[in-house]
Design a protein around this motif. Structure first.
Motif, PDB file in Angstrom:
ATOM      1  N   ILE A 104       1.009  -1.262   0.156  1.00 47.06           N
ATOM      2  CA  ILE A 104       0.117  -0.111  -0.150  1.00 47.06           C
ATOM      3  C   ILE A 104       0.790   1.442   0.124  1.00 47.06           C
ATOM      4  O   ILE A 104       1.670   1.191   0.803  1.00 47.06           O
ATOM      5  N   SER A 105       0.481   2.333  -0.920  1.00 42.18           N
ATOM      6  CA  SER A 105       1.444   3.395  -1.101  1.00 42.18           C
ATOM      7  C   SER A 105       0.812   4.645  -0.269  1.00 42.18           C
ATOM      8  O   SER A 105      -0.344   4.884  -0.432  1.00 42.18           O
ATOM      9  N   TYR A 106       1.635   5.236   0.715  1.00 43.11           N
ATOM     10  CA  TYR A 106       1.275   6.508   1.313  1.00 43.11           C
ATOM     11  C   TYR A 106       0.697   7.564   0.377  1.00 43.11           C
ATOM     12  O   TYR A 106      -0.464   8.051   0.629  1.00 43.11           O
ATOM     13  N   ASP A 107       1.574   7.721  -0.544  1.00 38.26           N
ATOM     14  CA  ASP A 107       1.577   8.930  -1.381  1.00 38.26           C
ATOM     15  C   ASP A 107       0.147   8.994  -2.033  1.00 38.26           C
ATOM     16  O   ASP A 107      -0.588  10.081  -1.916  1.00 38.26           O
ATOM     17  N   THR A 108      -0.297   7.853  -2.684  1.00 38.50           N
ATOM     18  CA  THR A 108      -1.528   7.723  -3.595  1.00 38.50           C
ATOM     19  C   THR A 108      -2.740   7.740  -2.588  1.00 38.50           C
ATOM     20  O   THR A 108      -3.674   8.313  -2.761  1.00 38.50           O
ATOM     21  N   CYS A 109      -2.721   7.103  -1.311  1.00 37.90           N
ATOM     22  CA  CYS A 109      -3.746   6.827  -0.474  1.00 37.90           C
ATOM     23  C   CYS A 109      -3.837   8.494  -0.037  1.00 37.90           C
ATOM     24  O   CYS A 109      -5.047   8.906   0.051  1.00 37.90           O
ATOM     25  N   LEU A 110      -3.002   9.077   0.349  1.00 39.42           N
ATOM     26  CA  LEU A 110      -3.206  10.523   0.929  1.00 39.42           C
ATOM     27  C   LEU A 110      -3.726  11.476  -0.160  1.00 39.42           C
ATOM     28  O   LEU A 110      -4.750  11.967  -0.222  1.00 39.42           O
ATOM     29  N   GLU A 115      -8.297  14.419  -2.218  1.00 36.67           N
ATOM     30  CA  GLU A 115      -9.138  14.742  -3.427  1.00 36.67           C
ATOM     31  C   GLU A 115     -10.637  14.290  -3.338  1.00 36.67           C
ATOM     32  O   GLU A 115     -11.628  14.977  -3.734  1.00 36.67           O
ATOM     33  N   GLY A 116     -10.732  13.237  -2.521  1.00 35.29           N
ATOM     34  CA  GLY A 116     -12.171  12.740  -2.061  1.00 35.29           C
ATOM     35  C   GLY A 116     -12.968  13.402  -1.149  1.00 35.29           C
ATOM     36  O   GLY A 116     -13.983  13.173  -0.759  1.00 35.29           O
ATOM     37  N   GLY A 117     -12.027  14.194  -0.328  1.00 36.95           N
ATOM     38  CA  GLY A 117     -12.636  14.747   1.078  1.00 36.95           C
ATOM     39  C   GLY A 117     -13.083  13.516   1.910  1.00 36.95           C
ATOM     40  O   GLY A 117     -13.980  13.532   2.672  1.00 36.95           O
ATOM     41  N   ILE A 118     -11.936  12.655   1.907  1.00 38.12           N
ATOM     42  CA  ILE A 118     -12.437  11.562   2.868  1.00 38.12           C
ATOM     43  C   ILE A 118     -11.295  11.269   4.037  1.00 38.12           C
ATOM     44  O   ILE A 118     -10.150  11.643   3.631  1.00 38.12           O
ATOM     45  N   PHE A 120      -8.375  10.136   5.901  1.00 37.97           N
ATOM     46  CA  PHE A 120      -7.341   9.406   5.751  1.00 37.97           C
ATOM     47  C   PHE A 120      -7.606   7.835   6.084  1.00 37.97           C
ATOM     48  O   PHE A 120      -7.307   7.105   5.510  1.00 37.97           O
ATOM     49  N   ALA A 121      -7.749   7.702   7.313  1.00 39.35           N
ATOM     50  CA  ALA A 121      -7.990   6.243   8.074  1.00 39.35           C
ATOM     51  C   ALA A 121      -8.951   5.661   7.446  1.00 39.35           C
ATOM     52  O   ALA A 121      -8.919   4.443   7.307  1.00 39.35           O
ATOM     53  N   ASN A 122     -10.179   6.147   6.998  1.00 39.67           N
ATOM     54  CA  ASN A 122     -11.160   5.758   6.435  1.00 39.67           C
ATOM     55  C   ASN A 122     -10.850   5.105   5.100  1.00 39.67           C
ATOM     56  O   ASN A 122     -11.167   3.996   4.572  1.00 39.67           O
ATOM     57  N   HIS A 123     -10.262   6.022   4.271  1.00 35.92           N
ATOM     58  CA  HIS A 123      -9.777   5.386   2.869  1.00 35.92           C
ATOM     59  C   HIS A 123      -8.897   4.073   2.774  1.00 35.92           C
ATOM     60  O   HIS A 123      -8.821   3.324   2.302  1.00 35.92           O
ATOM     61  N   VAL A 124      -7.849   4.469   4.018  1.00 36.14           N
ATOM     62  CA  VAL A 124      -6.784   3.327   4.113  1.00 36.14           C
ATOM     63  C   VAL A 124      -7.799   1.876   4.643  1.00 36.14           C
ATOM     64  O   VAL A 124      -7.496   0.899   4.207  1.00 36.14           O
ATOM     65  N   THR A 125      -8.576   2.183   5.454  1.00 32.61           N
ATOM     66  CA  THR A 125      -9.283   1.079   5.850  1.00 32.61           C
ATOM     67  C   THR A 125     -10.129   0.353   4.831  1.00 32.61           C
ATOM     68  O   THR A 125     -10.147  -0.898   4.364  1.00 32.61           O
ATOM     69  N   HIS A 126     -10.626   1.173   3.987  1.00 34.09           N
ATOM     70  CA  HIS A 126     -11.481   0.709   2.819  1.00 34.09           C
ATOM     71  C   HIS A 126     -10.497   0.093   1.736  1.00 34.09           C
ATOM     72  O   HIS A 126     -10.820  -1.207   1.304  1.00 34.09           O
ATOM     73  N   LEU A 127      -9.425   0.491   1.623  1.00 33.87           N
ATOM     74  CA  LEU A 127      -8.304   0.012   0.487  1.00 33.87           C
ATOM     75  C   LEU A 127      -7.800  -1.518   1.426  1.00 33.87           C
ATOM     76  O   LEU A 127      -7.566  -2.579   0.612  1.00 33.87           O
ATOM     77  N   GLY A 161     -18.484   1.484  10.905  1.00 33.77           N
ATOM     78  CA  GLY A 161     -18.974   2.945  11.027  1.00 33.77           C
ATOM     79  C   GLY A 161     -18.374   3.732  10.036  1.00 33.77           C
ATOM     80  O   GLY A 161     -18.433   5.123  10.144  1.00 33.77           O
ATOM     81  N   ILE A 162     -17.938   3.366   8.711  1.00 34.04           N
ATOM     82  CA  ILE A 162     -17.380   3.949   7.670  1.00 34.04           C
ATOM     83  C   ILE A 162     -18.291   3.989   6.557  1.00 34.04           C
ATOM     84  O   ILE A 162     -18.833   3.078   6.167  1.00 34.04           O
ATOM     85  N   PRO A 163     -18.547   5.374   6.078  1.00 33.79           N
ATOM     86  CA  PRO A 163     -19.570   5.346   4.938  1.00 33.79           C
ATOM     87  C   PRO A 163     -19.230   4.413   3.563  1.00 33.79           C
ATOM     88  O   PRO A 163     -18.117   4.470   3.473  1.00 33.79           O
ATOM     89  N   ASP A 164     -20.425   4.383   3.005  1.00 35.86           N
ATOM     90  CA  ASP A 164     -20.211   3.571   1.461  1.00 35.86           C
ATOM     91  C   ASP A 164     -19.012   4.516   0.475  1.00 35.86           C
ATOM     92  O   ASP A 164     -19.567   5.529   0.538  1.00 35.86           O
ATOM     93  N   PRO A 165     -18.143   3.904   0.233  1.00 39.10           N
ATOM     94  CA  PRO A 165     -17.357   4.506  -0.476  1.00 39.10           C
ATOM     95  C   PRO A 165     -17.584   4.719  -1.999  1.00 39.10           C
ATOM     96  O   PRO A 165     -16.995   5.497  -2.818  1.00 39.10           O
ATOM     97  N   TYR A 166     -18.561   4.012  -2.128  1.00 38.44           N
ATOM     98  CA  TYR A 166     -19.125   3.932  -3.642  1.00 38.44           C
ATOM     99  C   TYR A 166     -20.212   4.978  -3.882  1.00 38.44           C
ATOM    100  O   TYR A 166     -20.932   4.860  -4.948  1.00 38.44           O
ATOM    101  N   ASN A 167     -20.917   5.663  -2.868  1.00 36.79           N
ATOM    102  CA  ASN A 167     -21.738   6.706  -2.960  1.00 36.79           C
ATOM    103  C   ASN A 167     -21.287   7.945  -2.927  1.00 36.79           C
ATOM    104  O   ASN A 167     -20.455   8.512  -2.187  1.00 36.79           O
TER     105      ASN A 167
END
Length: 167
Positions: A104-110, A115-118, A120-127, A161-167
């Motif tokens: 997993i890449s820190y730079d791309t995840c950040l 960019e998505g207004g998400i 960081f921890a939620n995005h990483v958890t999703h990935l 408790g993390i919102p649907d990342p596809y909506n």
């Protein structure tokens, strides 16, 4: 521990990847009723330069990406949209069942989180949930497979408790 993090980029340590990866992997396996004892996943915590190199070597794509997965064995179903062939629940007293490796890449995840207004921890958890599902034989190349995989991701994340990342 279910996950073993190898840190090539120290920013991941500060971001708490060890806990995020462990929580995501456990939540995914528990959701699929596979239990969590007796499995092992190695997570390479890296940067864009390293994941670009891995992406080129293993997928012939000369660009950085957010996450890559290498299952320990082929578990894909015979038909699109079917459930993969999950591993048997291992004996917790026996040797661990290696599910595979994740990078997993820190730079791309950040960048994607910003960019998505998400958060960081939620995005990483999703990935991480996404990557664990790849280790278990899920994919998203075919529409039926993508629908199944994204549905499971949404359910697992919702329980966390993390919102649907596809909506």
């Amino acid at each position: 521990m279910l996950t073993d993090c190898v840190f090539e980029d120290e920013r991941w340590e500060d971001a708490g990847l060890e806990a995020l990866a462990e929580t995501a992997a456990r939540a995914t396996l528990e959701h699929l009723e596979l239990g969590t004892a007796g499995y092992e996943i190695v997570v390479l915590a890296c940067d864009d330069a390293r994941i670009k190199e891995l992406n080129a070597d293993f997928r012939e794509k000369d660009k950085a990406t957010n996450v890559l997965s290498w299952p320990s064995e082929e578990r894909a179903p015979d038909e699109p949209g079917e459930t993969p062939f999950y591993p048997d629940i291992p004996d917790p007293d026996g040797p661990p069942e290696e599910l595979g490796d994740i990078a997993i890449s820190y730079d791309t995840c950040l960048r994607e989180a910003e960019e998505g207004g998400i958060p960081f921890a939620n995005h990483v958890t999703h990935l991480m949930v996404h990557a664990v599902l790849h280790l278990l034989g899920h994919d998203h190349i075919d529409d039926a497979d993508a629908t199944l995989m994204e549905g499971i991701e949404t359910q697992v994340l919702g329980k966390m408790g993390i919102p649907d990342p596809y909506n």
